[in-house]
Design an enzyme around this catalytic site. Structure first.
Site, PDB file in Angstrom:
ATOM      1  N   ILE A 147      28.846  23.405  28.873  1.00 36.91           N
ATOM      2  CA  ILE A 147      30.208  22.839  28.808  1.00 36.91           C
ATOM      3  C   ILE A 147      31.090  23.579  29.807  1.00 36.91           C
ATOM      4  CG2 ILE A 147      30.801  24.332  26.815  1.00 36.91           C
ATOM      5  CD1 ILE A 147      32.801  22.089  25.949  1.00 36.91           C
ATOM      6  N   ALA A 148      31.897  22.832  30.517  1.00 42.02           N
ATOM      7  CA  ALA A 148      32.872  23.456  31.426  1.00 42.02           C
ATOM      8  C   ALA A 148      34.058  22.517  31.619  1.00 42.02           C
ATOM      9  CB  ALA A 148      32.234  23.758  32.784  1.00 42.02           C
ATOM     10  N   GLU A 193      24.125  28.875  23.156  1.00 42.57           N
ATOM     11  CA  GLU A 193      23.994  30.224  23.692  1.00 42.57           C
ATOM     12  C   GLU A 193      25.211  30.508  24.556  1.00 42.57           C
ATOM     13  OE1 GLU A 193      21.596  27.887  24.401  1.00 42.57           O
ATOM     14  OE2 GLU A 193      20.072  28.489  22.936  1.00 42.57           O
ATOM     15  N   ASN A 196      31.060  36.756  28.066  1.00 35.75           N
ATOM     16  CA  ASN A 196      31.951  35.613  28.320  1.00 35.75           C
ATOM     17  C   ASN A 196      32.953  35.486  27.163  1.00 35.75           C
ATOM     18  OD1 ASN A 196      33.203  33.256  29.052  1.00 35.75           O
ATOM     19  ND2 ASN A 196      31.326  32.074  29.343  1.00 35.75           N
ATOM     20  N   TYR A 211      34.815  29.282  21.143  1.00 37.13           N
ATOM     21  CA  TYR A 211      33.901  28.810  20.097  1.00 37.13           C
ATOM     22  C   TYR A 211      34.342  29.312  18.717  1.00 37.13           C
ATOM     23  CZ  TYR A 211      30.784  27.550  23.941  1.00 37.13           C
ATOM     24  OH  TYR A 211      30.253  26.997  25.078  1.00 37.13           O
TER      25      TYR A 211
HETATM   26  C1  LIG Z   1      35.267  27.537  27.464  1.00 40.35           C
HETATM   27  C2  LIG Z   1      36.024  26.333  28.029  1.00 40.35           C
HETATM   28  C3  LIG Z   1      35.072  25.125  28.102  1.00 40.35           C
HETATM   29  C4  LIG Z   1      37.209  25.998  27.099  1.00 40.35           C
HETATM   30  O1  LIG Z   1      37.817  24.793  27.539  1.00 40.35           O
HETATM   31  P1  LIG Z   1      39.395  24.534  27.389  1.00 40.35           P
HETATM   32  O2  LIG Z   1      39.637  23.110  27.703  1.00 40.35           O
HETATM   33  O3  LIG Z   1      40.143  25.533  28.171  1.00 40.35           O
HETATM   34  O4  LIG Z   1      39.609  24.835  25.839  1.00 40.35           O
HETATM   35  P2  LIG Z   1      40.739  24.204  24.887  1.00 40.35           P
HETATM   36  O5  LIG Z   1      42.019  24.097  25.649  1.00 40.35           O
HETATM   37  O6  LIG Z   1      40.215  22.964  24.249  1.00 40.35           O
HETATM   38  O7  LIG Z   1      40.851  25.343  23.796  1.00 40.35           O
HETATM   39  C5  LIG Z   1      40.441  25.157  22.447  1.00 40.35           C
HETATM   40  C6  LIG Z   1      40.815  26.381  21.665  1.00 40.35           C
HETATM   41  O8  LIG Z   1      40.119  27.531  22.189  1.00 40.35           O
HETATM   42  C7  LIG Z   1      41.061  28.550  22.500  1.00 40.35           C
HETATM   43  N1  LIG Z   1      40.751  29.157  23.798  1.00 40.35           N
HETATM   44  C8  LIG Z   1      40.423  28.512  24.940  1.00 40.35           C
HETATM   45  N2  LIG Z   1      40.290  29.415  25.950  1.00 40.35           N
HETATM   46  C9  LIG Z   1      40.577  30.626  25.389  1.00 40.35           C
HETATM   47  C10 LIG Z   1      40.647  31.947  25.908  1.00 40.35           C
HETATM   48  N3  LIG Z   1      40.445  32.205  27.197  1.00 40.35           N
HETATM   49  N4  LIG Z   1      40.949  32.961  25.059  1.00 40.35           N
HETATM   50  C11 LIG Z   1      41.217  32.710  23.760  1.00 40.35           C
HETATM   51  N5  LIG Z   1      41.168  31.478  23.213  1.00 40.35           N
HETATM   52  C12 LIG Z   1      40.861  30.460  24.016  1.00 40.35           C
HETATM   53  C13 LIG Z   1      42.391  27.881  22.662  1.00 40.35           C
HETATM   54  O9  LIG Z   1      43.423  28.752  22.229  1.00 40.35           O
HETATM   55  C14 LIG Z   1      42.318  26.643  21.808  1.00 40.35           C
HETATM   56  O10 LIG Z   1      42.813  26.843  20.522  1.00 40.35           O
HETATM   57  P3  LIG Z   1      44.148  26.058  20.092  1.00 40.35           P
HETATM   58  O11 LIG Z   1      43.873  24.599  20.361  1.00 40.35           O
HETATM   59  O12 LIG Z   1      44.272  26.390  18.653  1.00 40.35           O
HETATM   60  O13 LIG Z   1      45.218  26.609  20.966  1.00 40.35           O
HETATM   61  C15 LIG Z   1      36.614  26.639  29.437  1.00 40.35           C
HETATM   62  O14 LIG Z   1      37.365  27.815  29.336  1.00 40.35           O
HETATM   63  C16 LIG Z   1      35.572  26.794  30.534  1.00 40.35           C
HETATM   64  O15 LIG Z   1      35.167  25.818  31.162  1.00 40.35           O
HETATM   65  N6  LIG Z   1      35.138  28.044  30.835  1.00 40.35           N
HETATM   66  C17 LIG Z   1      34.222  28.281  31.956  1.00 40.35           C
HETATM   67  C18 LIG Z   1      32.819  27.770  31.662  1.00 40.35           C
HETATM   68  C19 LIG Z   1      32.239  28.421  30.409  1.00 40.35           C
HETATM   69  O16 LIG Z   1      32.295  29.627  30.232  1.00 40.35           O
HETATM   70  N7  LIG Z   1      31.643  27.584  29.551  1.00 40.35           N
HETATM   71  C20 LIG Z   1      31.026  28.030  28.304  1.00 40.35           C
HETATM   72  C21 LIG Z   1      29.625  28.465  28.593  1.00 40.35           C
HETATM   73  S1  LIG Z   1      28.784  29.008  27.121  1.00 40.35           S
END
Ligand SMILES: CC(C)(COP(=O)(O)OP(=O)(O)OC[C@H]1O[C@@H](n2cnc3c(N)ncnc32)[C@H](O)[C@@H]1OP(=O)(O)O)[C@@H](O)C(=O)NCCC(=O)NCCS
Length: 148
Positions: free
Chosen positions: A73-74, A107, A112, A119
């Protein structure tokens, strides 16, 4: 923006954009053929987030017996923290429930913290550690969310 955002199934045609986003998002990106292979498997659920014809997020998962495995997921950095990751994960959760999966799991690289916090926020808990899971030798946490 909200109205112009579409979450839909990933198609082979999306792979150029998906793969560019993969390379920007991960230190050890998947090879492109992983996406191609998964897209051809019938137990795969593959989604993209589209905004003005541009792919700004994606997620892949698969059914494994009575479990749902989230494999990737990204969300594009410019569009993070707007609920798109949560929306993709909700689709998986709904799919898991519809298919009577007992739990979802994934995983995540141990360092990270961004993803681990994400999650956790969605109700996943660390279940175990998988040593040397990644190609560069990093360990992974297995995180899990019970559905039943
Ligand atoms: C992980 C990832 C997919 C999250 O996507 P996102 O669209 O930013 O997440 P959302 O906006 O839907 O956040 C959902 C919840 O998670 C929390 N969250 C998201 N990023 C966060 C961070 N950096 N630190 C703390 N909480 C976080 C948010 O606070 C949110 O909670 P809320 O709705 O109560 O405020 C994104 O950060 C990403 O693409 N990261 C890089 C790729 C990666 O690491 N993928 C996972 C591999 S295992």
């Amino acid at each position: 923006m909200q109205k112009e955002i579409l979450i839909r199934e990933m198609e082979l045609n999306d792979l150029d954009q998906v793969y560019e986003l993969e390379k920007r998002s991960f230190p050890n990106p998947w090879p492109r053929y992983f996406f191609e292979g998964d897209l051809r498997e019938k137990n795969t659920v593959a989604l993209v987030v589209e905004y003005k014809k541009k792919i700004i997020g994606y997620a892949l998962g698969k059914y494994e017996d009575n479990k749902f495995h989230i494999t990737n997921i990204a969300v594009d950095r410019a569009y993070q923290s707007r609920g798109l990751g949560r929306a993709l994960m909700k689709r998986f959760e709904d799919a898991g429930r519809r298919n009577l999966c007992r739990f979802l799991y994934l995983e995540v690289r141990k360092n990270n913290l961004q993803a681990i916090n994400f999650y956790r926020k969605l109700g996943y808990q660390i279940d175990s550690i998988c040593r040397y899971y990644y190609i560069n030798g990093d360990d992974a946490y297995i995180m899990k969310k019970e559905l039943l």
